[in-house]
Design a protein around this motif. Structure first.
Motif, PDB file in Angstrom:
ATOM      1  N   ARG A 125       0.816  -1.219   0.000  1.00 41.77           N
ATOM      2  CA  ARG A 125       0.000   0.000   0.000  1.00 41.77           C
ATOM      3  C   ARG A 125       0.853   1.276   0.000  1.00 41.77           C
ATOM      4  O   ARG A 125       0.417   2.308  -0.513  1.00 41.77           O
ATOM      5  N   CYS A 126       2.071   1.193   0.557  1.00 38.39           N
ATOM      6  CA  CYS A 126       2.858   2.411   0.749  1.00 38.39           C
ATOM      7  C   CYS A 126       4.190   2.442   0.015  1.00 38.39           C
ATOM      8  O   CYS A 126       4.707   3.521  -0.272  1.00 38.39           O
ATOM      9  N   ARG A 127       4.759   1.285  -0.288  1.00 39.42           N
ATOM     10  CA  ARG A 127       6.119   1.269  -0.825  1.00 39.42           C
ATOM     11  C   ARG A 127       6.193   1.083  -2.332  1.00 39.42           C
ATOM     12  O   ARG A 127       7.223   1.372  -2.945  1.00 39.42           O
ATOM     13  N   VAL A 128       5.151   0.561  -2.940  1.00 38.56           N
ATOM     14  CA  VAL A 128       5.150   0.357  -4.391  1.00 38.56           C
ATOM     15  C   VAL A 128       3.792   0.772  -4.952  1.00 38.56           C
ATOM     16  O   VAL A 128       2.783   0.724  -4.254  1.00 38.56           O
ATOM     17  N   PRO A 129       3.738   1.162  -6.221  1.00 39.90           N
ATOM     18  CA  PRO A 129       2.447   1.482  -6.856  1.00 39.90           C
ATOM     19  C   PRO A 129       1.741   0.193  -7.288  1.00 39.90           C
ATOM     20  O   PRO A 129       1.568  -0.072  -8.481  1.00 39.90           O
ATOM     21  N   PHE A 130       1.367  -0.617  -6.298  1.00 37.13           N
ATOM     22  CA  PHE A 130       0.771  -1.921  -6.597  1.00 37.13           C
ATOM     23  C   PHE A 130      -0.609  -1.733  -7.213  1.00 37.13           C
ATOM     24  O   PHE A 130      -1.412  -0.926  -6.750  1.00 37.13           O
ATOM     25  N   GLU A 131      -0.889  -2.506  -8.258  1.00 41.06           N
ATOM     26  CA  GLU A 131      -2.173  -2.413  -8.959  1.00 41.06           C
ATOM     27  C   GLU A 131      -2.845  -3.773  -9.007  1.00 41.06           C
ATOM     28  O   GLU A 131      -2.183  -4.822  -9.020  1.00 41.06           O
ATOM     29  N   ARG A 132      -4.158  -3.756  -9.025  1.00 43.79           N
ATOM     30  CA  ARG A 132      -4.920  -4.992  -9.137  1.00 43.79           C
ATOM     31  C   ARG A 132      -4.524  -5.716 -10.425  1.00 43.79           C
ATOM     32  O   ARG A 132      -4.289  -5.085 -11.449  1.00 43.79           O
ATOM     33  N   GLY A 133      -4.458  -7.023 -10.329  1.00 43.84           N
ATOM     34  CA  GLY A 133      -4.104  -7.820 -11.494  1.00 43.84           C
ATOM     35  C   GLY A 133      -2.632  -8.146 -11.594  1.00 43.84           C
ATOM     36  O   GLY A 133      -2.235  -8.993 -12.414  1.00 43.84           O
ATOM     37  N   GLN A 134      -1.791  -7.503 -10.784  1.00 39.15           N
ATOM     38  CA  GLN A 134      -0.371  -7.816 -10.823  1.00 39.15           C
ATOM     39  C   GLN A 134      -0.090  -9.156 -10.143  1.00 39.15           C
ATOM     40  O   GLN A 134      -0.911  -9.676  -9.379  1.00 39.15           O
ATOM     41  N   LYS A 135       1.102  -9.696 -10.434  1.00 34.99           N
ATOM     42  CA  LYS A 135       1.492 -11.007  -9.916  1.00 34.99           C
ATOM     43  C   LYS A 135       2.540 -10.822  -8.815  1.00 34.99           C
ATOM     44  O   LYS A 135       3.468 -10.038  -8.973  1.00 34.99           O
ATOM     45  N   VAL A 136       2.355 -11.583  -7.722  1.00 37.74           N
ATOM     46  CA  VAL A 136       3.206 -11.421  -6.546  1.00 37.74           C
ATOM     47  C   VAL A 136       3.839 -12.754  -6.169  1.00 37.74           C
ATOM     48  O   VAL A 136       3.169 -13.794  -6.167  1.00 37.74           O
ATOM     49  N   LEU A 137       5.130 -12.724  -5.848  1.00 36.30           N
ATOM     50  CA  LEU A 137       5.815 -13.877  -5.286  1.00 36.30           C
ATOM     51  C   LEU A 137       6.127 -13.572  -3.825  1.00 36.30           C
ATOM     52  O   LEU A 137       6.673 -12.509  -3.511  1.00 36.30           O
ATOM     53  N   VAL A 138       5.749 -14.482  -2.921  1.00 39.14           N
ATOM     54  CA  VAL A 138       6.021 -14.318  -1.490  1.00 39.14           C
ATOM     55  C   VAL A 138       7.138 -15.274  -1.110  1.00 39.14           C
ATOM     56  O   VAL A 138       6.968 -16.488  -1.159  1.00 39.14           O
ATOM     57  N   LEU A 139       8.267 -14.728  -0.751  1.00 36.25           N
ATOM     58  CA  LEU A 139       9.451 -15.512  -0.420  1.00 36.25           C
ATOM     59  C   LEU A 139       9.558 -15.623   1.103  1.00 36.25           C
ATOM     60  O   LEU A 139       9.757 -14.637   1.797  1.00 36.25           O
TER      61      LEU A 139
END
Length: 325
Positions: A125-139
């Motif tokens: 929410r605060c560190r990147v311009p995250f947009e709906r539909g993007q792909k995320v990897l959780v390490l």
């Protein structure tokens, strides 16, 4: 009052007497503490290994919690370095470091979920311009913060969430929490696969050499290296130092940022917390929480959690006598 008190940084806290705290100014209030999560940050500050640690001993441990103010209102609060800790019958909080909670909120659930959820919530929410539909990897997805990150990424609109971790049993459970694909850390390091390599954002709770090897694999196998990839360093479970070669930055459109206290302002954190607390109260996210009386803090501090449960210390809950049936 009774509190969890550290007298040596290499020893667990003990259930001890501690002087009652008193507010020092108009911006501070005394609260009755109802629930406090036992977080990695709590352990880090207590041992002096976290970057926000203060060295003054003795000290009361605990970095946040849920309490009741003099007006009977429930509040979630977070303590700045140098403030008295929260694992105690009472503590002093700064009003501008707290938010009022709904009367329907479960103090144990809020105390258990808020800190691990905050990491990925603030990052996206605060560190990147995250947009709906993007792909995320959780390490590092099999820890408490990692499993919350999987759920939060999906809640915020990620189209795909790839969960990476060491524990295969816990990885399997993440499919029911929103992961669209799971992968062991070893597989991610040696051959990340097409889906993992085409993500837009990585939430990294590991760092160190473990992350470095995954980063190298993802960058080498990425179809279009000019496509932006944001790597967010959120935690250091595998090491504080990652020796990233300069070639990684020159050969790909790679952005590396951190997310935590300092990189996100206190004002931005307070702005985001009410919405997060509302979702936790609604039951949007699942987190396994175990409430433990304050009297038992030394025991649970020393025990490794094998079940994945998040320990929440409850100062107002009486200890259970082991001799009772």
């Amino acid at each position: 009052m009774k509190a969890a008190v550290i007298t040596s940084s290499d020893q667990p806290p003990r259930y001890s007497d501690f002087p009652d705290p008193t507010p020092n100014g108009p911006g501070e209030i005394l609260v009755e503490v109802l629930a406090v999560g036992l977080h990695h940050l709590t352990r880090g500050r207590a041992s002096g290994t976290h970057y926000s640690s203060t060295r003054g001993l003795p000290l009361v441990v605990g970095v946040d919690g849920v309490g009741r103010d003099a007006d009977g209102k429930l509040r979630y609060f977070a303590q700045s370095p140098g403030q008295i800790g929260t694992m105690a019958d009472k503590t002093v909080i700064k009003l501008d470091h707290s938010i009022e909670l709904s009367s329907e909120s479960d103090p144990v659930a809020i105390a258990g979920a808020m800190n691990p959820a905050m990491a990925s919530w603030l990052a996206l929410r605060c560190r990147v311009p995250f947009e709906r539909g993007q792909k995320v990897l959780v390490l590092g997805a099999t820890g408490s913060s990692g499993s919350m990150a999987v759920q939060i990424a999906r809640h915020l609109g990620a189209s795909q969430v790839i969960a990476v971790g060491r524990d295969e049993q816990r990885l399997g459970k993440l499919l029911a929490l929103g992961a669209t694909e799971i992968m062991t850390l070893s597989d991610a390091q040696h051959g990340a696969g097409a889906v993992a390599c085409e993500v837009d954002c990585v939430l990294d709770f590991l760092w160190g050499d473990s992350s470095l090897r995954v980063m190298e694999t993802v960058l080498k196998q990425r179809a279009d290296r000019s496509r932006p990839l944001t790597w967010i360093h959120v935690g250091s479970m595998a090491g504080e130092v990652a020796a990233i070669p300069g070639a990684f930055l020159r050969s790909a459109n790679l952005h590396i940022v951190g997310s935590g206290h300092g990189s996100v302002s206190g004002r931005d954190i307070l702005t985001e917390l009410p919405a997060l607390a509302k979702e936790i109260t609604r039951g949007t996210f699942r987190i396994d929480v175990k409430a433990v009386p304050l009297r038992n803090v030394e025991q649970v501090w020393c025990e490794a959690s094998r079940s994945g449960e998040r320990i929440v210390i409850t100062p107002q809950q009486p200890a259970i006598d082991a001799t009772e049936n």
